[in-house]
Every structure is written in C-alpha cells, then in structure tokens.
Scaffold this motif. Structure first.
Motif, mmCIF file in Angstrom:
data_model
loop_
_atom_site.group_PDB
_atom_site.id
_atom_site.type_symbol
_atom_site.label_atom_id
_atom_site.label_comp_id
_atom_site.label_asym_id
_atom_site.label_seq_id
_atom_site.Cartn_x
_atom_site.Cartn_y
_atom_site.Cartn_z
ATOM 1 N N HIS A 157 0.804 -1.219 0.000
ATOM 2 C CA HIS A 157 0.000 0.000 0.000
ATOM 3 C C HIS A 157 0.842 1.276 0.000
ATOM 4 N N HIS A 158 2.042 1.185 -0.535
ATOM 5 C CA HIS A 158 2.864 2.387 -0.653
ATOM 6 C C HIS A 158 3.988 2.135 -1.645
ATOM 7 N N TYR A 159 4.632 3.208 -2.062
ATOM 8 C CA TYR A 159 5.795 3.123 -2.928
ATOM 9 C C TYR A 159 7.035 3.440 -2.105
ATOM 10 N N VAL A 160 8.177 3.042 -2.620
ATOM 11 C CA VAL A 160 9.437 3.307 -1.938
ATOM 12 C C VAL A 160 10.393 4.028 -2.877
ATOM 13 N N TYR A 161 11.479 4.524 -2.313
ATOM 14 C CA TYR A 161 12.473 5.191 -3.133
ATOM 15 C C TYR A 161 13.235 4.158 -3.955
ATOM 16 N N PRO A 162 13.729 4.557 -5.108
ATOM 17 C CA PRO A 162 14.459 3.643 -5.991
ATOM 18 C C PRO A 162 15.569 2.889 -5.278
ATOM 19 N N GLY A 163 15.570 1.578 -5.437
ATOM 20 C CA GLY A 163 16.636 0.763 -4.892
ATOM 21 C C GLY A 163 16.689 0.726 -3.384
ATOM 22 N N SER A 164 15.575 0.993 -2.718
ATOM 23 C CA SER A 164 15.580 1.006 -1.254
ATOM 24 C C SER A 164 14.265 0.456 -0.717
ATOM 25 N N THR A 165 14.149 0.439 0.606
ATOM 26 C CA THR A 165 12.901 0.048 1.243
ATOM 27 C C THR A 165 12.290 1.247 1.960
ATOM 28 N N PHE A 166 12.815 2.438 1.703
ATOM 29 C CA PHE A 166 12.341 3.641 2.360
ATOM 30 C C PHE A 166 11.039 4.144 1.744
ATOM 31 N N PHE A 167 10.098 4.453 2.571
ATOM 32 C CA PHE A 167 8.785 4.944 2.165
ATOM 33 C C PHE A 167 8.890 6.249 1.386
ATOM 34 N N ASP A 168 8.326 6.250 0.180
ATOM 35 C CA ASP A 168 8.289 7.465 -0.628
ATOM 36 C C ASP A 168 6.895 8.056 -0.511
ATOM 37 N N GLY A 169 6.741 8.961 0.445
ATOM 38 C CA GLY A 169 5.436 9.556 0.680
ATOM 39 C C GLY A 169 4.924 10.369 -0.482
ATOM 40 N N GLY A 170 5.813 11.082 -1.176
ATOM 41 C CA GLY A 170 5.391 11.931 -2.281
ATOM 42 C C GLY A 170 4.734 11.168 -3.406
ATOM 43 N N ASN A 171 5.381 10.119 -3.866
ATOM 44 C CA ASN A 171 4.825 9.357 -4.978
ATOM 45 C C ASN A 171 3.577 8.594 -4.540
ATOM 46 N N THR A 172 3.550 8.184 -3.276
ATOM 47 C CA THR A 172 2.375 7.492 -2.749
ATOM 48 C C THR A 172 1.181 8.442 -2.710
ATOM 49 N N ILE A 173 1.419 9.679 -2.310
ATOM 50 C CA ILE A 173 0.338 10.664 -2.293
ATOM 51 C C ILE A 173 -0.126 10.957 -3.711
ATOM 52 N N ASP A 174 0.810 11.060 -4.638
ATOM 53 C CA ASP A 174 0.437 11.273 -6.039
ATOM 54 C C ASP A 174 -0.493 10.160 -6.502
ATOM 55 N N GLY B 10 10.541 2.213 -6.461
ATOM 56 C CA GLY B 10 10.958 3.565 -6.170
ATOM 57 C C GLY B 10 9.770 4.406 -5.854
ATOM 58 N N SER B 11 9.984 5.708 -5.590
ATOM 59 C CA SER B 11 8.843 6.471 -5.260
ATOM 60 C C SER B 11 8.817 7.943 -5.473
ATOM 61 N N LEU B 12 9.768 8.562 -6.021
ATOM 62 C CA LEU B 12 9.677 9.991 -6.216
ATOM 63 C C LEU B 12 8.939 10.304 -7.485
ATOM 64 N N ALA B 13 8.002 11.209 -7.398
ATOM 65 C CA ALA B 13 7.269 11.541 -8.596
ATOM 66 C C ALA B 13 8.232 12.159 -9.560
ATOM 67 N N GLN B 14 8.592 11.447 -10.555
ATOM 68 C CA GLN B 14 9.605 11.951 -11.468
ATOM 69 C C GLN B 14 9.041 12.796 -12.574
ATOM 70 N N THR B 15 9.713 13.883 -12.904
ATOM 71 C CA THR B 15 9.196 14.704 -13.962
ATOM 72 C C THR B 15 10.110 14.915 -15.113
ATOM 73 N N GLY B 16 11.200 14.259 -15.198
ATOM 74 C CA GLY B 16 11.902 14.484 -16.413
ATOM 75 C C GLY B 16 13.123 13.738 -16.757
#
Length: 507
Positions: free
Chosen positions: A131-148, A470-476
């Motif tokens: 129920h969430h995304y994580v940062y690339p190559g890690s197990t850390f919660f990516d709140g930004g991409n999850t909220i997106d 991964g999890s950062l909302a990527q834009t480019g």
C-alpha cells in the motif's frame, strides 16, 4: 496534478552546489517536483523507514475554490465504450476528454477509459508494495509518490479501497515523511500531505495527531517565503507553490506576501525558475506548471496566464513537453496538462493527453504493465515494471482525467475497485521495437471485454510482479545517478533534500 497541483520525493539532493537530488516526476537531470529534504531514515512501525518527504495533491470540494469560482467536484467526459486499441488514433478511441476544469464543472459523465486503466495499474502496484511506494533501490517509504498515487485514484473515481489503504499507511508513517520523527519539518512534504488529505476528503487539522494546516502556516516567514524548519533549507519554487496551493485547497487564506514571493520567481518569458532568487532566471517547465496552478488558486490570474502561455509556447506538436534536460516525457507533460486544465487551455490539454496515451502500455505488453504509462518513448519497459513507470503513471493519470490539483476531490460515486485494461485471451505480448500509434512496442488491437477487478486485484497483472521499486514523482530524467548519490548519503547519515515532484519528479 503529476500532478501533479503530483510529484518527490531519502531523497534526492536537489540544489546546485549542495546536496541536490534531482528526481523528476519528469525532468532532465531527474529532479523532484517537490524538492523535499530527506532526513536520516528511521525505522517506522509500519515497515519501511521514510527518509524523506514529498508533496502532491488535492482536496475537498466544499473548501477548495475552483478556477471558475465553483467548489463543486467534477469529472471529465470520455469515450462511451472502453474498448481501447493500441493502434487507435489519439484523437479518437485513445484520446481522452480534453476538457478543462471549467468545462468539467458542467460534465456528468465519468473519466475516459484510459484514466481507469491507468488507475488499475496504480492500485495493483500500490497493493504489491504494501500500500505504498518506496524510493528507488531502497525500502524507504516514498510519501510523495504514494500521495500522487492516491490523488490519481481519486481523480479516476476508482480504486477507493486501495487509495484508503495508502492514505492509512501515510498516516501511520507521517512523521518519517514530514521530518518530525527527527525534529525537523519540511515545507514540501507537509504541503503535499496536506493536499493529499484534503483531496481524500479528510481533516488536515487532525491527521496522525498533527494539524498540517497550522504546521505549514508556521513555516512561512515574514517575507512570505515558506522555509524548512531543519538543519538546512532545501525549499525551491515548487515548494512555495505547493504551500500556497495546499492552504487554498484547505480553505485557508494565504498572505499577499507568500503569493508575491512566488510571483517574484517568474522569468521575463513567463516561465518560473526552479531555485528561489537565483541570479539567472531560467524557466523550468515543471516548476512553471506547479506555479501556474498555485497562482490560479490564489487568484493571481495575470501571472498565471503568462505561465500558461509559456507552457503552450514550449509544447511540441505531438503534445509533449520536455524537462529541463531536453527529454520529452510523461511527467513534465502531465503536470503541464494539469495546469492547462486549471487554466481552461483545452486545446493544449487535449494535445498533452494524446501524448500521454501514446505512452500507455496496452495489450501487447505483459499483463503487469498494462494500463501504466512509460516515462518516455525510449524508456518503455518490456517485461517488468520499472521505477520510472511507477512515477509517470500517477501524475499522468490525473492529467488524463482532465482535472488539476485545484479540482480533484473525492466523491461519493467513487468505486472501491478498478477496471483492468481489456485484452483478449489471445493477446500476445511482444518486445518489438517498432512503436504503434500509442507508443506500444509491436502494438496490436487487444480490445476485449472490460473486466472489473477489486483494488489491487490480480487482474491485468496484479500478481505482485509489478511491485514498486521507487517512489519519487519523477518529472523528467534518469534517476540512477541522483538516487545512487542519495542512497550513499543516507548511509553516511547525510540529510537529503528530496522529493519535489518534477523537473523530473514531484515530491
């Protein structure tokens, strides 16, 4: 909205000269649409440590003004029969509504099918990742991409069950995302969390025991600039824009100084620079898209119009927009589309939507990929879901719905489940390099009966093979280098800035 209103997302060091992690929900050296500092990760009770915050969003229709002055939530119209074909012309079956927020206010139909299929991909991958995304190559919660992702599901009017589960995960791990777990507070992640709660119809003044509205207001200085309450300030122009937008969506009055501070970042060509008050003003499309939505929300229409004019001026004939590194991609195009929707630029919106549809995985792709959006034509996945797919799809889904960060809001008509991309049992995935009109490698007509699956169901590949990476909302742009640097710094104990949702990623 990416939006995008995202998309950012430890975290990525985003500033020139200092720890800058460019993670783009669509951008050149991949940058994050909402640069959020990423503090030293700590283990959270719900499984993943959250090294950094990341904003994105939307809110409650009763408290959020729309570009037309109405607070009513609306949904875009679209093709009546959900039978997409990989080879369909973008302006026909593969094309979405192309309606702005203003037009959506009077619409009563549901989103175009492409939106629903993208939402199914999001629900499947969220569920596969707990129920969430994580940062690339890690197990850390990516709140930004999850909220997106939760905002995207809300915009689609589907996947309510998974959106609720993801929001619950955010609530259980809020301190790790906003920084309060280690005594710091970040503007971008706080604003994005606020937007996410408002969009979901929740109470941002009482979320995980925190008053997100008061917290964000407390980060505004005497000059109107919102700054991180941390050992280092990594805020950028997108952070300022999200703070203004989030407060407006929460029904709060914003100061004239905060709006003036945002407008002060506008370049002579109408675009907005990424870094606040840098001497040389170079327009960044991701930043411009977020700023335009924030200014429309705050009522600064003249500055918003100039920003929208700039976005239209740099939009290519195929509807795409390039991140600052020159890459035409889904994230940058999606946040621009959200701005077009908010500003009533229907023609530009429809063109951007057609480009996004061209990046959608269809029946010729493996089931795990179907419905999702590739970051760009050159980065299409051929077997398993890539981190770039997980970042492009949330922002792209909001754009495909024809809504923006100003209008997207939960409605009573939303469904708990999702609709899988309809493909016949004879559809055969192929890895041919020749893209069809939808950008699908070796695409063929795969239209069939549109099956409905519960949120996170195994339909259309929800078997866990699409687990997030991964999890950062990527834009480019490509995230490898910045992510590697970010992870290294995290190990060393460095604080990362992160998650701003775009240049390539939005927080």
């Amino acid at each position: 909205m990416s939006t995008t209103i995202t998309t950012t997302r430890a975290a990525l060091l985003r500033r020139a000269g200092t720890l800058v992690l460019a993670v783009a929900l669509a951008g050149a050296p991949a940058t994050s649409a909402l640069a959020e500092p990423a503090p030293t990760p700590t283990t959270s009770s719900s499984a993943a440590a959250s090294p950094s915050p990341s904003p994105s969003a939307s809110a409650d229709p009763s408290t959020t003004p729309s570009p037309t002055g109405s607070s009513a939530a609306a949904t875009p119209t679209g093709p009546a029969t959900p039978t997409p074909t990989d080879s369909a012309a973008p302006e026909e079956a593969a094309r979405t509504a192309g309606l702005s927020d203003a037009a959506l206010l009077a619409a009563s139909a549901t989103s175009a099918p492409e939106t629903a299929y993208a939402a199914d991909f999001i629900a499947r991958t969220l569920k596969a990742g707990g129920h969430h995304y994580v940062y690339p190559g890690s197990t850390f919660f990516d709140g930004g991409n999850t909220i997106d992702a939760t905002i995207a599901l809300t915009a689609s009017g589907t996947g309510g069950a998974e959106a609720s589960a993801a929001l619950a995960y955010l609530e259980a791990n809020l301190g790790g995302y906003t920084g309060t777990d280690w005594g710091e507070t970040y503007v971008g992640s706080t604003a994005k969390a606020l937007l996410g709660v408002v969009v979901a119809g929740g109470d941002p003044t009482s979320f995980a025991g925190a008053d997100l509205v008061a917290t964000l207001q407390g980060l505004e200085g005497s000059t109107g600039r919102f700054s991180d309450d941390a050992s280092a300030d990594y805020t950028i122009t997108i952070s300022q824009a999200l703070a203004v937008l989030a407060l407006v969506r929460a029904g709060e009055a914003v100061s004239t100084a905060s709006v003036d501070e945002l407008v002060a970042q506008q370049c002579p060509d109408g675009g907005f620079r990424s870094e606040i008050d840098v001497q040389t003003c170079v327009s960044d499309p991701d930043t411009t898209a977020f700023a335009a939505q924030a200014l429309l929300a705050a009522g600064s229409t003249d500055a918003a119009a100039k920003a929208l004019d700039r976005l239209e001026a740099v939009q290519a004939g195929d509807g795409s927009l390039e991140s600052s590194d020159g890459t035409a991609n889904a994230n940058t195009t999606a946040v621009a589309a959200q701005a077009f929707a908010a500003g009533g630029r229907d023609t530009a919106l429809a063109s951007a939507q057609a480009f996004l549809v061209s990046l959608q995985y269809g029946c010729s792709s493996p089931a795990a990929l179907r419905g999702g959006l590739a970051f760009s034509a050159d980065t299409r996945s051929t077997s398993t879901v890539a981190d770039s797919d997980l970042r492009a799809t949330p922002q792209g889904t909001l754009a495909l719905s024809g809504q923006s960060l100003l209008s997207v809001s939960a409605t009573d008509s939303a469904t708990a489940g999702t609709t899988a991309y309809p493909c016949s049992s004879t559809s055969t995935p192929t890895t041919s390099s020749g893209p069809g009109s939808s950008g699908e490698p070796g695409s063929t007509d795969g239209s069939t009966d549109g099956s409905t699956a519960g949120s996170g169901s195994d339909a259309a590949g929800g078997d866990g093979t699409a687990g997030p990476t991964g999890s950062l909302a990527q834009t480019g742009s490509d995230l490898l280098v910045p992510v590697g640097l970010g992870l290294l710094l995290v190990v060393v104990g460095g604080a990362a800035v992160a998650i701003s949702r775009r240049k390539g990623a939005h927080a």
